[in-house]
Scaffold this motif. Structure first.
Motif, short mmCIF file in Angstrom:
data_model
loop_
_atom_site.label_atom_id
_atom_site.label_comp_id
_atom_site.label_asym_id
_atom_site.label_seq_id
_atom_site.Cartn_x
_atom_site.Cartn_y
_atom_site.Cartn_z
N SER A 142 1.01 -1.23 0.14
CA SER A 142 0.19 -0.42 -0.53
C SER A 142 0.39 1.80 0.05
O SER A 142 1.91 1.19 -0.18
CB SER A 142 -0.82 0.25 1.15
N LYS A 143 0.10 2.25 -0.02
CA LYS A 143 1.29 3.64 0.17
C LYS A 143 -0.02 5.08 0.97
O LYS A 143 -0.51 4.56 0.44
CB LYS A 143 0.48 4.13 -1.54
N VAL A 144 0.98 5.36 1.55
CA VAL A 144 0.24 6.17 2.34
C VAL A 144 1.42 7.68 1.94
O VAL A 144 2.18 7.68 2.87
CB VAL A 144 0.45 5.84 4.60
N CYS A 145 0.76 8.61 1.19
CA CYS A 145 1.02 9.88 1.13
C CYS A 145 2.73 9.62 0.28
O CYS A 145 2.70 8.43 -0.95
CB CYS A 145 1.52 10.99 2.53
N GLU A 146 3.45 9.50 0.86
CA GLU A 146 4.96 9.32 0.00
C GLU A 146 5.79 8.13 1.03
O GLU A 146 6.60 7.60 0.26
CB GLU A 146 6.02 10.76 0.09
N TYR A 147 4.67 7.31 1.45
CA TYR A 147 5.85 6.32 2.35
C TYR A 147 4.86 4.99 1.64
O TYR A 147 3.58 4.87 1.06
CB TYR A 147 5.15 5.94 3.44
N GLU A 148 5.88 3.88 1.49
CA GLU A 148 5.43 2.57 0.44
C GLU A 148 5.45 1.59 1.64
O GLU A 148 6.25 1.52 3.18
CB GLU A 148 6.19 2.20 -0.76
N VAL A 149 3.86 0.63 2.10
CA VAL A 149 4.04 -0.25 3.12
C VAL A 149 3.71 -1.20 2.21
O VAL A 149 3.10 -1.73 1.68
CB VAL A 149 3.46 0.28 4.20
N ALA A 150 4.74 -2.46 2.83
CA ALA A 150 5.38 -3.80 2.69
C ALA A 150 4.68 -4.71 3.04
O ALA A 150 5.94 -4.82 4.77
CB ALA A 150 5.42 -3.67 1.06
N ARG A 151 4.44 -5.97 3.19
CA ARG A 151 4.06 -6.82 3.88
C ARG A 151 4.13 -8.29 3.62
O ARG A 151 3.60 -8.87 2.45
CB ARG A 151 3.53 -7.32 5.52
N THR A 152 4.74 -9.56 4.06
CA THR A 152 5.31 -10.61 3.02
C THR A 152 4.63 -12.05 4.27
O THR A 152 5.16 -11.55 5.63
CB THR A 152 5.77 -10.75 2.22
N LEU A 158 16.41 7.32 -1.03
CA LEU A 158 15.31 7.64 0.11
C LEU A 158 15.85 6.78 1.09
O LEU A 158 15.99 5.80 0.83
CB LEU A 158 14.56 7.74 -0.84
N PRO A 159 15.46 7.18 2.24
CA PRO A 159 15.32 5.94 3.62
C PRO A 159 14.33 4.62 3.05
O PRO A 159 13.47 4.89 2.66
CB PRO A 159 15.51 6.79 4.47
N MET A 160 14.05 4.06 4.21
CA MET A 160 13.64 2.54 4.11
C MET A 160 13.95 1.84 5.03
O MET A 160 15.27 1.59 5.36
CB MET A 160 13.58 2.08 2.32
N LYS A 161 13.01 1.11 5.61
CA LYS A 161 13.44 0.13 6.93
C LYS A 161 12.96 -1.16 6.20
O LYS A 161 11.83 -1.06 5.67
CB LYS A 161 12.82 0.74 7.98
N THR A 162 13.68 -2.48 6.38
CA THR A 162 13.36 -3.69 5.75
C THR A 162 13.11 -4.35 7.14
O THR A 162 14.70 -4.73 7.99
CB THR A 162 14.05 -4.13 5.18
N LYS A 163 12.12 -5.09 7.77
CA LYS A 163 12.06 -5.90 8.96
C LYS A 163 12.24 -7.29 7.79
O LYS A 163 11.08 -7.68 7.40
CB LYS A 163 10.91 -5.99 9.80
N MET A 164 12.86 -8.69 8.86
CA MET A 164 12.67 -9.69 8.59
C MET A 164 12.26 -10.91 9.59
O MET A 164 12.61 -10.08 11.11
CB MET A 164 14.46 -10.86 7.94
N ALA A 201 8.11 -10.28 6.48
CA ALA A 201 8.79 -9.70 6.40
C ALA A 201 8.03 -8.04 6.03
O ALA A 201 6.92 -8.52 5.44
CB ALA A 201 10.07 -9.47 5.01
N GLN A 202 8.46 -7.02 5.89
CA GLN A 202 7.80 -5.85 6.33
C GLN A 202 8.62 -4.61 6.37
O GLN A 202 10.16 -5.02 6.12
CB GLN A 202 7.61 -5.71 7.28
#
Length: 465
Positions: free
Chosen positions: A341-351, A383-389, A401-402
């Motif tokens: 999904s997307k919230v303004c300039e931020y992208e959000v994803a999960r699996t 641009l910054p991003m955070k990845t979680k496993m 992952a997120q």
């Protein structure tokens, strides 16, 4: 002898099933009739927030195929404004009424009965509506169908000043952004302590920050108590802590499978309330298939039944049902919960699984978050991003992952989804041959960095055992 296939539901799953069956069986062999209670069929419900927000100019742009295409090119008799109100398995027929007039042509306003030899139930999902006073008040909108979207678009055209979104899931967040784009002051209420509760709290906090930056007023951890009205329209939303003025309200509390019609006919449903099917999308009733948001499916990581409403699954399941009805063989393997999904300039994803979901499934999850950039740090536009496993401590298997980040972040979730699907360990992932060029990625892609850090963390924990 010509068989008659009846399809209940004219959107993704239903029309995919009808189209696939037609490709394999001609009109002399199989007559296909599809009933859709709304005014539109075969459309993208996922595009509704962008219609309301103004990125999509016209509702017709969300329609994949118009009814006349199905009739003229596929020889599928698609009937709009036609609601199936009953399934009679013994009679091998469905009762249909006209949603415009309420009549069915059965005499005295009674529904008319339409026979079937084979049946596809693709009734979709229904929005969760809170059981609180005033929920039926004019100006309180659900967002499930294109008809819902056009009704909300008409309301936005009236230039409301204040809106309240109830619920912080994908639809709630997308609708909040859409309303802000229209110049409306937006408040969001959610019983959960963070938006996007399918994420872990640390990642959900990033989404909350993005919403606040957008100008959305968040009221998290607050129970909804009701809706107030004035002059026959909603005027406020009341929570346990406050009263929020509102010219319109959007419900974003998620959905549940629309399985009541099937259950009333004696077709078994599962613990998620979705219709039970086998891998070929067959129900327990002879000659009856089901597909899309109304069915229960199988999570390949938790090994438990789930009901996940996504157009990707609905199209695949409809295709599987149609191939099998047409005489071929196809199976739907299950899901792993990939979403974006997307919230303004931020992208959000999960699996895969969140930490909480992994614990419930009996794993001992270990989570690692890595901050990186979408491109090489020296390249313009990084641009910054955070990845979680989230990995299983015992085996090192990637469980989920997120990702939360700026433009260019979230589609990396597809790489992670493939790893989850194939039960890869994070150690195995460190050797993945991923593409690299400074405009697209650091030399160590965020996926590889996070896999390496997670593998190191698992080694540290094993060293203590």
């Amino acid at each position: 002898m010509t068989e008659r296939l009846v399809v209940i539901g004219g959107d993704a799953a239903g029309m995919s099933a009808a189209s696939q069956a037609r490709r394999r069986r001609g009109p002399d062999d199989l007559r296909i009739v599809a009933f859709e209670k709304g005014a539109h069929a075969s459309y993208s419900a996922c595009g509704i927030p962008y219609l309301v927000g103004g990125e999509v100019a016209d509702p017709e742009e969300l329609v994949s195929r118009r009814p006349e295409v199905f009739r003229d090119e596929f020889d599928i008799d698609l009937r709009l404004h036609s609601e199936v109100v009953e399934i009679d398995l013994d009679r091998r027929a469905v009762a249909v009424r006209d949603t415009d007039t309420g009549a069915g042509g059965g005499g005295g306003g009674a529904p008319r009965w339409e026979p079937f030899d084979r049946l596809v139930v693709a009734t979709g999902a229904v929005p969760n509506r809170p059981d609180v006073p005033g929920v039926e008040t004019e100006g309180v909108y659900g967002v499930q169908t294109l008809d819902d979207g056009t009704a909300l678009l008409d309301a936005v055209a009236e230039k409301p000043e204040r809106a309240v979104v109830v619920g912080g899931g994908y639809i709630g967040l997308e609708m909040a952004e859409a309303l802000v784009r229209r110049g409306i002051r937006v408040s969001l209420v959610d019983l959960a302590g963070q938006p996007m509760s399918t994420l872990d709290p640390d990642m959900g906090a990033l989404v909350a920050d993005a919403l606040r930056d957008l100008g959305v007023e968040l009221h998290l951890g607050e129970r909804l108590e009701g809706f107030e009205e004035s002059g026959g329209r909603v005027s406020a939303v009341r929570t346990e802590n406050r009263t929020l003025p509102a010219d319109l309200v959007v419900l974003g509390l998620g959905t549940r499978p629309n399985s009541a019609l099937a259950e009333a006919a004696g077709i078994p449903v599962g613990e998620t309330s979705g219709i039970r099917t086998d891998r070929r999308m067959r129900t327990a009733a002879e000659g009856v298939w089901a597909a899309g948001d109304c069915v229960e499916t199988f999570h390949l990581v938790s090994r438990r039944p789930v009901a996940i409403a996504l157009g990707t699954h609905a199209n695949k399941q409809g295709r599987v049902a149609g191939i099998n009805i047409g005489g071929g063989y196809a199976a739907f393997p299950g899901v792993i919960g990939t979403a974006i999904s997307k919230v303004c300039e931020y992208e959000v994803a999960r699996t895969g699984l969140s930490t909480t979901e992994a614990l419930r499934a009996g794993f001992e999850p270990v989570g690692v978050v890595v901050e990186s950039t979408t491109r090489a740090g020296y390249y313009p536009g990084a641009l910054p991003m955070k990845t979680k496993m989230i990995a299983d401590r015992a085996t090192g298997r990637l469980l989920g992952a997120q990702i939360v980040g700026r433009e260019g972040s979230a589609k990396r979730i597809d790489t992670l989804a493939i790893a989850v699907w194939h039960e890869m360990t994070v150690e195995e992932m460190t050797g993945l041959d991923l593409s690299y060029a400074p405009p697209f990625s650091p030399v160590w892609d965020p996926v590889l960095i996070t896999a390496r850090k997670t593998a190191q963390r698992l080694e540290e924990l094993r060293g203590r055992d």
